[in-house]
Design an enzyme around this catalytic site. Sequence first.
Site, PDB file in Angstrom:
ATOM      1  N   GLU A   1      -5.737   9.213   9.638  1.00  0.00           N
ATOM      2  CA  GLU A   1      -4.351   9.154  10.123  1.00  0.00           C
ATOM      3  C   GLU A   1      -4.147  10.001  11.372  1.00  0.00           C
ATOM      4  O   GLU A   1      -3.261   9.728  12.179  1.00  0.00           O
ATOM      5  CB  GLU A   1      -3.381   9.539   9.007  1.00  0.00           C
ATOM      6  CG  GLU A   1      -3.417   8.474   7.940  1.00  0.00           C
ATOM      7  CD  GLU A   1      -2.223   8.458   7.018  1.00  0.00           C
ATOM      8  OE1 GLU A   1      -1.305   9.256   7.189  1.00  0.00           O
ATOM      9  OE2 GLU A   1      -2.251   7.606   6.111  1.00  0.00           O
TER      10      GLU A   1
ATOM     11  N   ASP B   1       0.861  -1.184   0.000  1.00  0.00           N
ATOM     12  CA  ASP B   1       0.000   0.000   0.000  1.00  0.00           C
ATOM     13  C   ASP B   1       0.894   1.230   0.000  1.00  0.00           C
ATOM     14  O   ASP B   1       2.104   1.134   0.237  1.00  0.00           O
ATOM     15  CB  ASP B   1      -0.887  -0.009   1.260  1.00  0.00           C
ATOM     16  CG  ASP B   1      -1.782   1.219   1.325  1.00  0.00           C
ATOM     17  OD1 ASP B   1      -2.427   1.533   0.313  1.00  0.00           O
ATOM     18  OD2 ASP B   1      -1.825   1.881   2.380  1.00  0.00           O
ATOM     19  N   SER B   2       0.270   2.380  -0.216  1.00  0.00           N
ATOM     20  CA  SER B   2       1.013   3.636  -0.156  1.00  0.00           C
ATOM     21  C   SER B   2       1.482   3.936   1.272  1.00  0.00           C
ATOM     22  O   SER B   2       2.346   4.782   1.461  1.00  0.00           O
ATOM     23  CB  SER B   2       0.122   4.778  -0.648  1.00  0.00           C
ATOM     24  OG  SER B   2      -1.088   4.790   0.081  1.00  0.00           O
TER      25      SER B   2
ATOM     26  N   CYS C   1     -11.336   3.096  -0.664  1.00  0.00           N
ATOM     27  CA  CYS C   1     -10.015   3.600  -0.265  1.00  0.00           C
ATOM     28  C   CYS C   1      -9.647   2.853   1.002  1.00  0.00           C
ATOM     29  O   CYS C   1     -10.511   2.589   1.851  1.00  0.00           O
ATOM     30  CB  CYS C   1     -10.098   5.105   0.000  1.00  0.00           C
ATOM     31  SG  CYS C   1      -8.600   5.781   0.736  1.00  0.00           S
TER      32      CYS C   1
ATOM     33  N   HIS D   1      -8.374   3.555   3.741  1.00  0.00           N
ATOM     34  CA  HIS D   1      -8.637   4.132   5.066  1.00  0.00           C
ATOM     35  C   HIS D   1     -10.121   4.128   5.431  1.00  0.00           C
ATOM     36  O   HIS D   1     -10.457   4.226   6.608  1.00  0.00           O
ATOM     37  CB  HIS D   1      -8.149   5.582   5.107  1.00  0.00           C
ATOM     38  CG  HIS D   1      -6.666   5.738   5.062  1.00  0.00           C
ATOM     39  ND1 HIS D   1      -5.894   5.271   4.021  1.00  0.00           N
ATOM     40  CD2 HIS D   1      -5.812   6.320   5.944  1.00  0.00           C
ATOM     41  CE1 HIS D   1      -4.626   5.560   4.261  1.00  0.00           C
ATOM     42  NE2 HIS D   1      -4.549   6.197   5.413  1.00  0.00           N
TER      43      HIS D   1
ATOM     44  N   CYS E   1      -3.778  -1.146  -2.001  1.00  0.00           N
ATOM     45  CA  CYS E   1      -4.114   0.257  -2.233  1.00  0.00           C
ATOM     46  C   CYS E   1      -5.112   0.368  -3.392  1.00  0.00           C
ATOM     47  O   CYS E   1      -4.858  -0.157  -4.485  1.00  0.00           O
ATOM     48  CB  CYS E   1      -2.812   0.985  -2.588  1.00  0.00           C
ATOM     49  SG  CYS E   1      -3.006   2.710  -2.976  1.00  0.00           S
TER      50      CYS E   1
END
Length: 277
Positions: free
Chosen positions: A161, A19-20, A194, A196, A82
């Site tokens: 985050e 993932d990023s 996504c 997140h 991702c």
Amino acid sequence: MDTKNANAELRNLPIGVFDSGVGGLTVAREIFRNLPNEKIIYFGDTARVPYGNKSKETIIRYSRQISKFLLSQNVKAIVIACNTASALALNELKEEVDVPVIGVVEPGARAAAAATKNGRIGVIGTEGTINSGLYTEFIKKIRPDCEIFGQPCPLFVSLVEEGMIDDEVTITMIHRYLDKMIEENNIDALILGCTHYPLLRTIIAREIGDGITLVNPAYETAQALKGLLSHRGLESSTPCTLADHSFFVSDGAMKFQQFASSVLELDIQNTKLKILE
Ligand code: DGL
């Protein structure tokens, strides 16, 4: 070595998951829950996150570098956790890499096509994912009658985050991003497109109310991975412990470990730094 031993050796190899950054841990979490025998090597490109607003060329270049690293660790399959990299680089990796590669978009699209009753589906994700139109493409292949409505929600990544899950700023942004799309388009399924967003699932569900099924591509991807491994005879039969998994990042190993420990509800130690060239 005879064929039986060679196969056993292959089956016990790890799965590469990338993932990023930290978001792909929502996919790792579903792999741990649903495929307890599989060990993973996770790579989070924390030095170059976010991917969501970068060009296709850049995402392909980063994804190639990461796959090369994962292959050097002898993985038996690669999961692009991702959404942005799945939307922009899956085809290239599938052609170039000689182990099976799966992304999160197709499993998520399949689940949404099955979940909708009225054929009207919302997709939320990064700009890269929404502008790629790939969720729409996959859903239409399965159910050409569906109408798909995309909405980028870029601020959700930073809010997660920052740990601002049940926070008034996040609630305001949920309404700002979603109210109009829901009111105007009468959707009955919404893809959390996504990495997140599954972490906001409870809050989104509470704020948008009943009548809309939330689709979590992370869970669907773990199911797709299970199917792929079984189809190819690549399933491991040995249960794993936490120590069997490895975590690599391109920056900020300590910060990653804290986030990983809270998302996975495990004490993640020994995250290694890997700078990619
Ligand atoms: N992992 C990205 C995705 O799922 C979100 C974070 C980013 O923009 O890099 O699209």
